[in-house]
Write a protein that holds these residues in place. Structure first.
Motif, PDB file in Angstrom:
ATOM      1  N   ALA A 129       0.848  -1.206   0.000  1.00  0.00           N
ATOM      2  CA  ALA A 129       0.000   0.000   0.000  1.00  0.00           C
ATOM      3  C   ALA A 129       0.877   1.247   0.000  1.00  0.00           C
ATOM      4  CB  ALA A 129      -0.931  -0.019   1.208  1.00  0.00           C
ATOM      5  N   GLY A 130       1.980   1.185  -0.743  1.00  0.00           N
ATOM      6  CA  GLY A 130       2.901   2.319  -0.817  1.00  0.00           C
ATOM      7  C   GLY A 130       2.587   3.226  -1.994  1.00  0.00           C
ATOM      8  N   GLY A 131       3.578   4.016  -2.372  1.00  0.00           N
ATOM      9  CA  GLY A 131       3.397   4.995  -3.439  1.00  0.00           C
ATOM     10  C   GLY A 131       3.000   4.380  -4.768  1.00  0.00           C
ATOM     11  N   ALA A 132       3.545   3.207  -5.072  1.00  0.00           N
ATOM     12  CA  ALA A 132       3.242   2.578  -6.368  1.00  0.00           C
ATOM     13  C   ALA A 132       1.760   2.198  -6.438  1.00  0.00           C
ATOM     14  CB  ALA A 132       4.122   1.353  -6.573  1.00  0.00           C
ATOM     15  N   ARG A 153       1.030  -5.028   5.264  1.00  0.00           N
ATOM     16  CA  ARG A 153       1.564  -5.289   6.605  1.00  0.00           C
ATOM     17  C   ARG A 153       1.017  -4.251   7.588  1.00  0.00           C
ATOM     18  NH1 ARG A 153       7.990  -4.814   6.778  1.00  0.00           N
ATOM     19  NH2 ARG A 153       7.393  -2.721   6.156  1.00  0.00           N
ATOM     20  N   TYR A 176      -2.721  -9.631   5.949  1.00  0.00           N
ATOM     21  CA  TYR A 176      -2.324 -10.843   5.208  1.00  0.00           C
ATOM     22  C   TYR A 176      -3.053 -12.094   5.711  1.00  0.00           C
ATOM     23  CZ  TYR A 176       1.201  -8.397   2.533  1.00  0.00           C
ATOM     24  OH  TYR A 176       1.820  -7.555   1.647  1.00  0.00           O
ATOM     25  N   THR A 193       9.470  -6.062  -1.239  1.00  0.00           N
ATOM     26  CA  THR A 193      10.157  -7.229  -0.649  1.00  0.00           C
ATOM     27  C   THR A 193      11.141  -7.902  -1.608  1.00  0.00           C
ATOM     28  OG1 THR A 193       8.223  -8.532  -1.236  1.00  0.00           O
ATOM     29  CG2 THR A 193       8.358  -7.801   1.050  1.00  0.00           C
ATOM     30  N   LEU A 195      13.124  -6.713  -3.617  1.00  0.00           N
ATOM     31  CA  LEU A 195      14.424  -6.018  -3.653  1.00  0.00           C
ATOM     32  C   LEU A 195      15.352  -6.590  -2.582  1.00  0.00           C
ATOM     33  CD1 LEU A 195      13.238  -2.304  -4.097  1.00  0.00           C
ATOM     34  CD2 LEU A 195      14.055  -3.860  -5.864  1.00  0.00           C
ATOM     35  N   PRO A 201       4.136 -11.835   3.487  1.00  0.00           N
ATOM     36  CA  PRO A 201       3.659 -13.034   4.212  1.00  0.00           C
ATOM     37  C   PRO A 201       2.288 -13.516   3.731  1.00  0.00           C
ATOM     38  CG  PRO A 201       3.404 -11.080   5.571  1.00  0.00           C
ATOM     39  CD  PRO A 201       4.067 -10.610   4.315  1.00  0.00           C
ATOM     40  N   MET A 216       5.768  -6.260  -9.444  1.00  0.00           N
ATOM     41  CA  MET A 216       6.173  -4.954 -10.002  1.00  0.00           C
ATOM     42  C   MET A 216       7.687  -4.818 -10.098  1.00  0.00           C
ATOM     43  SD  MET A 216       3.999  -1.766  -8.727  1.00  0.00           S
ATOM     44  CE  MET A 216       2.243  -1.712  -8.753  1.00  0.00           C
ATOM     45  N   TYR A 218      11.320  -6.120 -11.198  1.00  0.00           N
ATOM     46  CA  TYR A 218      11.820  -6.997 -12.257  1.00  0.00           C
ATOM     47  C   TYR A 218      13.208  -7.480 -11.849  1.00  0.00           C
ATOM     48  CZ  TYR A 218      13.818  -2.473 -13.414  1.00  0.00           C
ATOM     49  OH  TYR A 218      14.448  -1.267 -13.326  1.00  0.00           O
ATOM     50  N   MET A 243       5.988  -3.142 -17.343  1.00  0.00           N
ATOM     51  CA  MET A 243       5.392  -1.938 -16.743  1.00  0.00           C
ATOM     52  C   MET A 243       6.368  -0.771 -16.821  1.00  0.00           C
ATOM     53  SD  MET A 243       4.281  -1.405 -12.764  1.00  0.00           S
ATOM     54  CE  MET A 243       3.872   0.229 -12.132  1.00  0.00           C
ATOM     55  N   GLN A 247       5.330   2.566 -18.755  1.00  0.00           N
ATOM     56  CA  GLN A 247       5.163   3.878 -18.092  1.00  0.00           C
ATOM     57  C   GLN A 247       6.096   4.904 -18.733  1.00  0.00           C
ATOM     58  OE1 GLN A 247       7.414   5.527 -15.853  1.00  0.00           O
ATOM     59  NE2 GLN A 247       8.938   3.912 -16.030  1.00  0.00           N
TER      60      GLN A 247
HETATM   61  P1  NAP Z   1       6.998   2.092  -0.929  1.00  0.00           P
HETATM   62  O1  NAP Z   1       6.126   3.294  -1.008  1.00  0.00           O
HETATM   63  O2  NAP Z   1       8.272   2.127  -0.165  1.00  0.00           O
HETATM   64  O3  NAP Z   1       6.067   0.892  -0.343  1.00  0.00           O
HETATM   65  C1  NAP Z   1       6.639  -0.350  -0.013  1.00  0.00           C
HETATM   66  C2  NAP Z   1       5.530  -1.361   0.320  1.00  0.00           C
HETATM   67  O4  NAP Z   1       6.155  -2.622   0.579  1.00  0.00           O
HETATM   68  C3  NAP Z   1       4.714  -1.003   1.567  1.00  0.00           C
HETATM   69  O5  NAP Z   1       3.382  -1.388   1.368  1.00  0.00           O
HETATM   70  C4  NAP Z   1       5.384  -1.877   2.641  1.00  0.00           C
HETATM   71  O6  NAP Z   1       4.513  -2.229   3.692  1.00  0.00           O
HETATM   72  C5  NAP Z   1       5.702  -3.111   1.841  1.00  0.00           C
HETATM   73  N1  NAP Z   1       6.773  -3.909   2.465  1.00  0.00           N
HETATM   74  C6  NAP Z   1       8.086  -3.612   2.550  1.00  0.00           C
HETATM   75  N2  NAP Z   1       8.743  -4.598   3.196  1.00  0.00           N
HETATM   76  C7  NAP Z   1       7.814  -5.547   3.521  1.00  0.00           C
HETATM   77  C8  NAP Z   1       7.872  -6.798   4.185  1.00  0.00           C
HETATM   78  N3  NAP Z   1       9.025  -7.295   4.633  1.00  0.00           N
HETATM   79  N4  NAP Z   1       6.731  -7.508   4.313  1.00  0.00           N
HETATM   80  C9  NAP Z   1       5.558  -7.029   3.839  1.00  0.00           C
HETATM   81  N5  NAP Z   1       5.431  -5.834   3.202  1.00  0.00           N
HETATM   82  C10 NAP Z   1       6.554  -5.110   3.050  1.00  0.00           C
HETATM   83  O7  NAP Z   1       7.392   1.606  -2.394  1.00  0.00           O
HETATM   84  P2  NAP Z   1       6.579   1.818  -3.759  1.00  0.00           P
HETATM   85  O8  NAP Z   1       6.963   3.104  -4.378  1.00  0.00           O
HETATM   86  O9  NAP Z   1       5.141   1.584  -3.477  1.00  0.00           O
HETATM   87  O10 NAP Z   1       7.176   0.663  -4.674  1.00  0.00           O
HETATM   88  C11 NAP Z   1       6.913  -0.714  -4.409  1.00  0.00           C
HETATM   89  C12 NAP Z   1       7.745  -1.555  -5.354  1.00  0.00           C
HETATM   90  O11 NAP Z   1       7.262  -1.415  -6.689  1.00  0.00           O
HETATM   91  C13 NAP Z   1       9.210  -1.143  -5.365  1.00  0.00           C
HETATM   92  O12 NAP Z   1      10.011  -2.293  -5.215  1.00  0.00           O
HETATM   93  C14 NAP Z   1       9.427  -0.506  -6.726  1.00  0.00           C
HETATM   94  O13 NAP Z   1      10.717  -0.779  -7.224  1.00  0.00           O
HETATM   95  C15 NAP Z   1       8.351  -1.175  -7.577  1.00  0.00           C
HETATM   96  N6  NAP Z   1       7.880  -0.311  -8.691  1.00  0.00           N
HETATM   97  C16 NAP Z   1       8.060  -0.765  -9.954  1.00  0.00           C
HETATM   98  C17 NAP Z   1       7.631   0.017 -11.031  1.00  0.00           C
HETATM   99  C18 NAP Z   1       7.834  -0.499 -12.438  1.00  0.00           C
HETATM  100  O14 NAP Z   1       7.729   0.322 -13.367  1.00  0.00           O
HETATM  101  N7  NAP Z   1       8.079  -1.768 -12.641  1.00  0.00           N
HETATM  102  C19 NAP Z   1       7.019   1.268 -10.815  1.00  0.00           C
HETATM  103  C20 NAP Z   1       6.837   1.695  -9.486  1.00  0.00           C
HETATM  104  C21 NAP Z   1       7.287   0.892  -8.432  1.00  0.00           C
HETATM  105  P3  NAP Z   1       4.300  -1.228   4.965  1.00  0.00           P
HETATM  106  O15 NAP Z   1       3.335  -0.181   4.499  1.00  0.00           O
HETATM  107  O16 NAP Z   1       3.748  -2.116   6.016  1.00  0.00           O
HETATM  108  O17 NAP Z   1       5.655  -0.668   5.295  1.00  0.00           O
END
Ligand code: NAP
Length: 274
Positions: A129-132, A153, A176, A193, A195, A201, A216, A218, A243, A247
């Motif tokens: 539920a992050g920025g993506a 989480r 979860y 995760t 990364l 979970p 998301m 790669y 993706m 984008q």
């Molecule tokens: P973000 O804002 O930092 O959000 C990270 C998310 O991962 C949060 O929901 C976090 O949960 C969860 N998380 C982290 N560690 C965890 C764990 N050990 N167990 C369960 N949940 C965990 O990141 P974001 O910007 O949303 O990006 C998410 C991923 O998408 C990144 O890896 C990014 O590289 C990828 N992405 C790819 C593209 C593409 O074009 N392919 C574009 C955008 C993003 P909590 O809220 O509980 O901390």
């Protein structure tokens, strides 16, 4: 004069955006310069203003600046306003700063067009539920899935997103453990995760032979999430490379007015990463 673009982030050295945009430009016979721009946290706006002063035409924005880019924009598209995050900035001759978010269109095009998996009528699960997720929820809901479940989480973040997008379609938030005994047609791992060579979970049983498991992130081989989906006989596996390229293609279209061909660039990038 050659038009200048860049990707701005912290860190930014790993970004594949210059490769992708330079390939788009080459294929279209266009002369652009696309570079990487590092900004210290707290100096985003200063770095952007300097780039504009040097004649910069547009920026892709990556972590951790998508919120800063949103606040700096003088105009926002509906999808950027809904996401409250901007990954594409366009600078106009008359000094306006146009903010857009192309992550959602990127994942929808990859799933629906490239992978040929319609989202309409499907039971969708989004992990994270992050920025993506904020960026992709609106465009995914616009495809009219039967439902979207967000598992995170930190439950309150999933609940807040579900509330924010409630007017866009059927969207709910769970922890979860609540996923036990449920299964889905499309499961998108939008956590970070992979990364860390880890996976969220998820309880066993959420994948079926009809499920598309989409990460998301790669990577060279299967991510831990995709390995788990494979072990549970999910029908189809995909990572986020498509993706990423889609984008970028949408950003290129916004800047240059031309929709670039993506498949060849995705294949080239897959080879570069191998
Ligand atoms: P973000 O804002 O930092 O959000 C990270 C998310 O991962 C949060 O929901 C976090 O949960 C969860 N998380 C982290 N560690 C965890 C764990 N050990 N167990 C369960 N949940 C965990 O990141 P974001 O910007 O949303 O990006 C998410 C991923 O998408 C990144 O890896 C990014 O590289 C990828 N992405 C790819 C593209 C593409 O074009 N392919 C574009 C955008 C993003 P909590 O809220 O509980 O901390």
């Amino acid at each position: 004069m050659t038009d200048r673009y860049a990707v701005i982030g912290n860190p930014v050295s790993h970004s594949q955006s210059p490769f992708i945009h330079n390939e788009f430009a080459k294929a279209n016979g266009e002369d652009i310069r696309y570079e990487k721009l590092f900004a210290e946290v707290g100096r985003f706006e200063e770095v952007v203003r300097a780039f504009i002063a040097q004649g910069g035409k547009g920026l892709n924005v990556t972590l951790p600046f998508k919120g800063n880019a949103c606040r700096m924009s003088t105009e926002l598209t509906d999808r950027a306003r809904a996401a409250e995050a901007v990954n594409t900035l366009t600078f106009t001759e008359d000094g306006r700063i146009l903010g857009d978010n192309t992550d959602g269109v990127g994942i929808v095009r990859d799933i629906v067009d490239n992978l040929d998996v319609p989202i309409v009528g499907k039971q969708v699960l989004i992990l994270g539920a992050g920025g993506a997720v904020r960026g992709v929820l609106g465009p995914i809901l616009a495809e009219k899935p039967a439902s979207v479940t967000i598992a995170n989480r930190t439950l309150i973040k999933a609940e807040s997103l579900a509330h924010h997008f409630a007017d866009h379609g059927s969207v709910s938030a769970v922890g979860y453990e609540d996923l036990r005994g449920k299964h889905f047609d499309l499961v998108i791992n939008a956590t970070s995760t992979s990364l860390n060579n880890d996976l969220p979970p998820i309880p066993p049983g959420i994948f079926t032979a009809r499920t598309l498991a989409y990460d998301m992130v790669y990577s060279k081989g299967l991510t831990p999430f995709l390995k788990r989906a494979q072990a549970e006989n999910a029908g189809m596996l995909a990572d986020g490379l498509g993706m990423l390229v889609e984008q970028a293609a949408e950003s290129y279209r916004i800047w240059r007015g031309r929709q670039p061909e993506t498949r060849k660039v995705t294949n080239m990038l897959r080879e570069v990463l191998a």
